[in-house]
Scaffold this active site. Sequence first.
Site, PDB file in Angstrom:
ATOM      1  N   SER A 152     -21.812 -14.152  -9.602  1.00  0.00           N
ATOM      2  CA  SER A 152     -22.136 -15.575  -9.638  1.00  0.00           C
ATOM      3  C   SER A 152     -22.508 -15.947 -11.061  1.00  0.00           C
ATOM      4  O   SER A 152     -22.596 -15.078 -11.933  1.00  0.00           O
ATOM      5  CB  SER A 152     -23.278 -15.896  -8.676  1.00  0.00           C
ATOM      6  OG  SER A 152     -24.425 -15.210  -9.061  1.00  0.00           O
ATOM      7  N   GLU A 259     -18.375 -27.108  -3.784  1.00  0.00           N
ATOM      8  CA  GLU A 259     -17.887 -27.300  -5.155  1.00  0.00           C
ATOM      9  C   GLU A 259     -16.423 -27.718  -5.125  1.00  0.00           C
ATOM     10  O   GLU A 259     -15.599 -27.047  -4.510  1.00  0.00           O
ATOM     11  CB  GLU A 259     -18.015 -26.004  -5.955  1.00  0.00           C
ATOM     12  CG  GLU A 259     -19.443 -25.541  -6.144  1.00  0.00           C
ATOM     13  CD  GLU A 259     -19.518 -24.238  -6.953  1.00  0.00           C
ATOM     14  OE1 GLU A 259     -18.598 -23.947  -7.735  1.00  0.00           O
ATOM     15  OE2 GLU A 259     -20.507 -23.517  -6.774  1.00  0.00           O
ATOM     16  N   ASP A 278     -27.464 -24.853  -7.471  1.00  0.00           N
ATOM     17  CA  ASP A 278     -28.189 -25.039  -8.737  1.00  0.00           C
ATOM     18  C   ASP A 278     -27.965 -26.426  -9.348  1.00  0.00           C
ATOM     19  O   ASP A 278     -28.913 -27.059  -9.813  1.00  0.00           O
ATOM     20  CB  ASP A 278     -27.898 -23.907  -9.741  1.00  0.00           C
ATOM     21  CG  ASP A 278     -26.422 -23.644  -9.983  1.00  0.00           C
ATOM     22  OD1 ASP A 278     -25.572 -24.401  -9.475  1.00  0.00           O
ATOM     23  OD2 ASP A 278     -26.110 -22.673 -10.703  1.00  0.00           O
ATOM     24  N   THR A 279     -26.736 -26.936  -9.271  1.00  0.00           N
ATOM     25  CA  THR A 279     -26.493 -28.267  -9.850  1.00  0.00           C
ATOM     26  C   THR A 279     -27.272 -29.357  -9.097  1.00  0.00           C
ATOM     27  O   THR A 279     -27.474 -30.444  -9.607  1.00  0.00           O
ATOM     28  CB  THR A 279     -24.987 -28.628  -9.818  1.00  0.00           C
ATOM     29  OG1 THR A 279     -24.551 -28.642  -8.453  1.00  0.00           O
ATOM     30  CG2 THR A 279     -24.152 -27.615 -10.602  1.00  0.00           C
TER      31      THR A 279
END
Length: 386
Positions: A152, A259, A278-279
Amino acid sequence: MFHTKKLLLLGSGELGKEVILEAQRLGVETIAVDRYADAPAMHVADRSYVIDMLDKQALRALIVREKPDLIVPEIEAIATAELVKLEEEGFTIIPTARAAQLTMDREGIRRLAAETLGLPTAKYRFADTYDEFAEAARAMGFPCVVKPLMSSSGKGQSVCRSEADLAESWRIAMEGGRVQQGRVIVEEFIRFESEITLLTVRTAQGTQFCPPIGHIQQGGDYIESWQPHEMTASQLEESRRIALAITDALGGVGLFGVELFLAEDKVYFSEVSPRPHDTGLVTLVSQNLSEFALHVRAILGLPIPEIKLASPGASRPLKALEAWDDYRLSGAAEALAVPDTQLRVFGKPVTKPGRRMAVALAAADTVLEARSRAAEALGKLKLERD
Ligand SMILES: Nc1ncnc2c1ncn2[C@@H]1O[C@H](COP(=O)(O)OP(=O)(O)OP(=O)(O)O)[C@@H](O)[C@H]1O
Ligand SMILES: [Mg+2]
């Protein structure tokens, strides 16, 4: 005993820390687990354990001992086959053990998305040896993207631009994979205009989408995100169709980060996290309920009101450049002097090159202004060796 439920978090990074905080606010007993001590979520959990989560015996022993009501994976590197067995024995895995297993490596989720569901993805091939890989890359054409099956944050990932890059791309993939395993995915390089994360919340009442989050990645790791991301109505509709299909296929309850790549005339599915993304840290300032609050409500079966944008927002992670055992973060006062700015300092025990240590968050009347504030705040932060 005032606790309503017991939640065990597998992986205790910065995203898990926010999940634990939200769970605690609702009276949940929280247990943080990771492979190293003093991980971010351990700072705020009721108790914590350090185990190798890829070791199925260690994982089982801990779960059987703690008997949590909810097992919440925060990372991909877990002995997921054991989670499948534990689920069969009656434990609850969020969103499901199968989702954790399918998203653990790139093959399971890619085959589900492209082959079972027929969703649009980059063309791809898998390879186990250098020769197979070279053949796959030639078949895909240059440039192509090479990734270890299990990794990742861009680790082990590279863009292979020509025949001359083959050996180097293979070497990067072999060294960057999480487990010593030779298999890689070779993907067609998509010339997208932008990429987004569509946070998608599944509950027994139905599925809701958050406003799209735009982001920029460098070396396979995110360096900036903002919300909302401007896109056409048809792009949004197609993105939601893809997100609904993949999250329905994974099942369970909770928040997912889907995503997607937005190209001129097509939306591509890239990958999905069956957990906060995370975004999506930006949602701590930009939504009525953050992605962490939404995840916790969904997994506890609590009502979720209409998800609303509270304000345009942006986030900028602070990444370490070097490996230091002792470090200090300075500049918080200057960063927080930027209007409508917040910080999350993760408190990771040591730095490593590329490791995310904190994030600057900013709200503003426009995305443009929020992005410039987050950038300004980030610019004030500095990591120093102690
Ligand atoms: N086929 C592709 N074509 C063009 N760019 C790509 C492709 N695959 C990946 N990328 C770029 O690399 C980034 C990281 O890829 P990906 O999400 O697959 O890796 P990752 O290591 O799993 O990342 P993370 O786990 O941090 O989300 C993508 O967000 C995108 O910017
Ligand atoms: Mg990704």
